[in-house]
Motif scaffolding. Structure first.
Motif, PDB file in Angstrom:
ATOM      1  N   THR A   1      21.400 -28.317 -19.490  1.00  0.00           N
ATOM      2  CA  THR A   1      21.831 -26.988 -19.911  1.00  0.00           C
ATOM      3  C   THR A   1      22.860 -26.434 -18.922  1.00  0.00           C
ATOM      4  OG1 THR A   1      19.701 -26.578 -20.959  1.00  0.00           O
ATOM      5  CG2 THR A   1      21.038 -24.648 -20.440  1.00  0.00           C
ATOM      6  N   GLY A   2      22.613 -26.641 -17.640  1.00  0.00           N
ATOM      7  CA  GLY A   2      23.589 -26.223 -16.634  1.00  0.00           C
ATOM      8  C   GLY A   2      24.917 -26.957 -16.791  1.00  0.00           C
ATOM      9  N   GLY A   3      24.848 -28.255 -17.072  1.00  0.00           N
ATOM     10  CA  GLY A   3      26.078 -29.030 -17.298  1.00  0.00           C
ATOM     11  C   GLY A   3      26.850 -28.546 -18.507  1.00  0.00           C
ATOM     12  N   LEU A   4      26.131 -28.177 -19.561  1.00  0.00           N
ATOM     13  CA  LEU A   4      26.809 -27.664 -20.755  1.00  0.00           C
ATOM     14  C   LEU A   4      27.412 -26.278 -20.504  1.00  0.00           C
ATOM     15  CD1 LEU A   4      24.373 -28.900 -23.535  1.00  0.00           C
ATOM     16  CD2 LEU A   4      26.624 -29.818 -22.924  1.00  0.00           C
ATOM     17  N   LEU A   5      26.779 -25.476 -19.654  1.00  0.00           N
ATOM     18  CA  LEU A   5      27.374 -24.188 -19.275  1.00  0.00           C
ATOM     19  C   LEU A   5      28.685 -24.399 -18.518  1.00  0.00           C
ATOM     20  CD1 LEU A   5      24.504 -21.795 -18.138  1.00  0.00           C
ATOM     21  CD2 LEU A   5      26.142 -21.432 -19.965  1.00  0.00           C
ATOM     22  N   ILE A   6      28.714 -25.396 -17.667  1.00  0.00           N
ATOM     23  CA  ILE A   6      29.952 -25.700 -16.939  1.00  0.00           C
ATOM     24  C   ILE A   6      31.024 -26.185 -17.903  1.00  0.00           C
ATOM     25  CG2 ILE A   6      30.968 -27.183 -15.163  1.00  0.00           C
ATOM     26  CD1 ILE A   6      28.171 -27.096 -13.804  1.00  0.00           C
ATOM     27  N   THR A   7      30.630 -26.997 -18.876  1.00  0.00           N
ATOM     28  CA  THR A   7      31.576 -27.426 -19.909  1.00  0.00           C
ATOM     29  C   THR A   7      32.136 -26.210 -20.647  1.00  0.00           C
ATOM     30  OG1 THR A   7      30.372 -29.507 -20.210  1.00  0.00           O
ATOM     31  CG2 THR A   7      31.843 -28.832 -21.990  1.00  0.00           C
ATOM     32  N   ALA A   8      31.269 -25.273 -21.007  1.00  0.00           N
ATOM     33  CA  ALA A   8      31.712 -24.049 -21.692  1.00  0.00           C
ATOM     34  C   ALA A   8      32.646 -23.243 -20.799  1.00  0.00           C
ATOM     35  CB  ALA A   8      30.504 -23.212 -22.102  1.00  0.00           C
ATOM     36  N   ALA A   9      32.364 -23.191 -19.499  1.00  0.00           N
ATOM     37  CA  ALA A   9      33.236 -22.459 -18.568  1.00  0.00           C
ATOM     38  C   ALA A   9      34.638 -23.051 -18.560  1.00  0.00           C
ATOM     39  CB  ALA A   9      32.638 -22.488 -17.161  1.00  0.00           C
ATOM     40  N   HIS A  10      34.731 -24.376 -18.511  1.00  0.00           N
ATOM     41  CA  HIS A  10      36.046 -25.026 -18.537  1.00  0.00           C
ATOM     42  C   HIS A  10      36.753 -24.798 -19.869  1.00  0.00           C
ATOM     43  CE1 HIS A  10      36.373 -27.154 -14.755  1.00  0.00           C
ATOM     44  NE2 HIS A  10      35.090 -27.482 -14.850  1.00  0.00           N
ATOM     45  N   PHE A  11      36.016 -24.875 -20.958  1.00  0.00           N
ATOM     46  CA  PHE A  11      36.621 -24.688 -22.278  1.00  0.00           C
ATOM     47  C   PHE A  11      37.164 -23.263 -22.424  1.00  0.00           C
ATOM     48  CE2 PHE A  11      36.375 -23.600 -26.818  1.00  0.00           C
ATOM     49  CZ  PHE A  11      37.239 -24.560 -27.321  1.00  0.00           C
ATOM     50  N   ILE A  12      36.374 -22.281 -22.038  1.00  0.00           N
ATOM     51  CA  ILE A  12      36.821 -20.885 -22.127  1.00  0.00           C
ATOM     52  C   ILE A  12      37.990 -20.642 -21.183  1.00  0.00           C
ATOM     53  CG2 ILE A  12      36.122 -18.504 -21.650  1.00  0.00           C
ATOM     54  CD1 ILE A  12      33.329 -19.336 -22.744  1.00  0.00           C
ATOM     55  N   ASN A  13      37.937 -21.221 -19.988  1.00  0.00           N
ATOM     56  CA  ASN A  13      39.055 -21.094 -19.050  1.00  0.00           C
ATOM     57  C   ASN A  13      40.323 -21.696 -19.644  1.00  0.00           C
ATOM     58  OD1 ASN A  13      39.974 -20.365 -16.303  1.00  0.00           O
ATOM     59  ND2 ASN A  13      40.352 -22.571 -16.166  1.00  0.00           N
ATOM     60  N   TYR A  14      40.185 -22.837 -20.286  1.00  0.00           N
ATOM     61  CA  TYR A  14      41.326 -23.484 -20.941  1.00  0.00           C
ATOM     62  C   TYR A  14      41.905 -22.584 -22.024  1.00  0.00           C
ATOM     63  CZ  TYR A  14      43.876 -26.868 -23.776  1.00  0.00           C
ATOM     64  OH  TYR A  14      44.839 -27.512 -24.491  1.00  0.00           O
ATOM     65  N   LYS A  15      41.038 -21.965 -22.821  1.00  0.00           N
ATOM     66  CA  LYS A  15      41.505 -21.067 -23.879  1.00  0.00           C
ATOM     67  C   LYS A  15      42.176 -19.836 -23.289  1.00  0.00           C
ATOM     68  CE  LYS A  15      40.411 -23.285 -27.536  1.00  0.00           C
ATOM     69  NZ  LYS A  15      41.441 -23.752 -28.450  1.00  0.00           N
ATOM     70  N   TYR A  16      41.585 -19.239 -22.252  1.00  0.00           N
ATOM     71  CA  TYR A  16      42.191 -18.064 -21.609  1.00  0.00           C
ATOM     72  C   TYR A  16      43.542 -18.411 -20.998  1.00  0.00           C
ATOM     73  CZ  TYR A  16      37.924 -15.187 -21.829  1.00  0.00           C
ATOM     74  OH  TYR A  16      36.856 -14.438 -22.232  1.00  0.00           O
ATOM     75  N   THR A  17      43.629 -19.576 -20.386  1.00  0.00           N
ATOM     76  CA  THR A  17      44.888 -19.986 -19.780  1.00  0.00           C
ATOM     77  C   THR A  17      45.956 -20.221 -20.838  1.00  0.00           C
ATOM     78  OG1 THR A  17      43.663 -21.036 -17.993  1.00  0.00           O
ATOM     79  CG2 THR A  17      45.953 -21.671 -18.244  1.00  0.00           C
ATOM     80  N   GLY A  18      45.567 -20.781 -21.971  1.00  0.00           N
ATOM     81  CA  GLY A  18      46.520 -21.055 -23.047  1.00  0.00           C
ATOM     82  C   GLY A  18      46.962 -19.815 -23.791  1.00  0.00           C
ATOM     83  N   THR A  19      46.167 -18.766 -23.797  1.00  0.00           N
ATOM     84  CA  THR A  19      46.528 -17.555 -24.531  1.00  0.00           C
ATOM     85  C   THR A  19      47.114 -16.478 -23.648  1.00  0.00           C
ATOM     86  OG1 THR A  19      44.298 -16.662 -24.296  1.00  0.00           O
ATOM     87  CG2 THR A  19      44.768 -17.950 -26.284  1.00  0.00           C
ATOM     88  N   CYS A  20      47.222 -16.749 -22.360  1.00  0.00           N
ATOM     89  CA  CYS A  20      47.743 -15.748 -21.437  1.00  0.00           C
ATOM     90  C   CYS A  20      49.214 -15.488 -21.746  1.00  0.00           C
ATOM     91  CB  CYS A  20      47.592 -16.237 -19.990  1.00  0.00           C
ATOM     92  SG  CYS A  20      48.175 -15.060 -18.782  1.00  0.00           S
ATOM     93  N   LYS A  21      49.596 -14.222 -21.834  1.00  0.00           N
ATOM     94  CA  LYS A  21      50.965 -13.880 -22.203  1.00  0.00           C
ATOM     95  C   LYS A  21      51.965 -14.218 -21.115  1.00  0.00           C
ATOM     96  CE  LYS A  21      50.592  -9.061 -20.801  1.00  0.00           C
ATOM     97  NZ  LYS A  21      50.679  -7.686 -21.205  1.00  0.00           N
TER      98      LYS A  21
END
Length: 130
Positions: free
Chosen positions: A106-126
Motif C-alpha cells: 500500500t505504501g508502494g502504491l501511494l508512492i506510485t500515485a505521488a509520482h503520477f500526480i507529480n507528473y500530471k502537475y508538471t505537465g499541466t503547469c502553465k
C-alpha cells in the motif's frame, strides 16, 4: 523558468520503481519458500529490500522535490510520497506476518500515485517549457 528535462523521466522511473517495489513486497512473502527453488532467493534478502526502498526514496525525493520547488508548488505529491514511505517503514519495522503483505505494498502504491500526480502537475503547469 527553466525546467530540468529529466523531471518527467524521473517520474516515469519513480512510477516503475515504486510499482515494482509494491509488487515485490506483495509477492515475496507469499512465494518465500519457493524463491530458492526458482533461483530467486536473493529477492528475500533484507539488503535487497532496503536497497529498493532507498532507491525509491532517492528518486522520489529528487523528482518530486525538484518539481515542487521549481514548477508546480503543490503539496499533494509530496504528502503522498511522505505517507507512502511512512507506511513502508511502519510495515517493515513494526508489523510482521500477513498484515505486512498488505501494508507495505500500500505504501508502494501511494508512492506510485505521488509520482503520477507529480507528473500530471508538471505537465499541466502553465510555466512548463517543452
Amino acid at each position: 523558468m527553466n525546467i530540468p528535462k529529466n523531471a518527467s523521466r524521473l517520474d516515469h522511473i519513480g512510477i516503475t520503481a515504486s510499482t515494482l517495489c509494491a509488487i515485490h513486497c506483495a509477492i515475496v512473502p507469499v512465494l518465500f519458500t519457493s524463491l530458492p527453488l526458482l533461483g530467486l532467493g536473493f529477492l528475500a534478502n533484507v539488503w535487497i529490500e532496503w536497497g529498493m526502498i532507498l532507491l525509491a526514496l532517492t528518486i522520489g525525493t529528487y523528482s518530486i522535490g525538484l518539481s515542487y520547488l521549481r514548477i508546480h508548488k503543490r503539496l499533494l505529491p509530496l504528502c503522498l510520497l511522505i505517507a507512502g514511505f511512512a507506511i513502508i517503514l511502519l510495515g517493515h519495522v513494526f508489523v510482521h506476518g500477513w498484515p505486512e503483505v498488505i501494508i507495505v505494498p500500500t505504501g508502494g502504491l501511494l508512492i506510485t500515485a505521488a509520482h503520477f500526480i507529480n507528473y500530471k502537475y508538471t505537465g499541466t503547469c502553465k510555466y512548463l517549457i517543452k
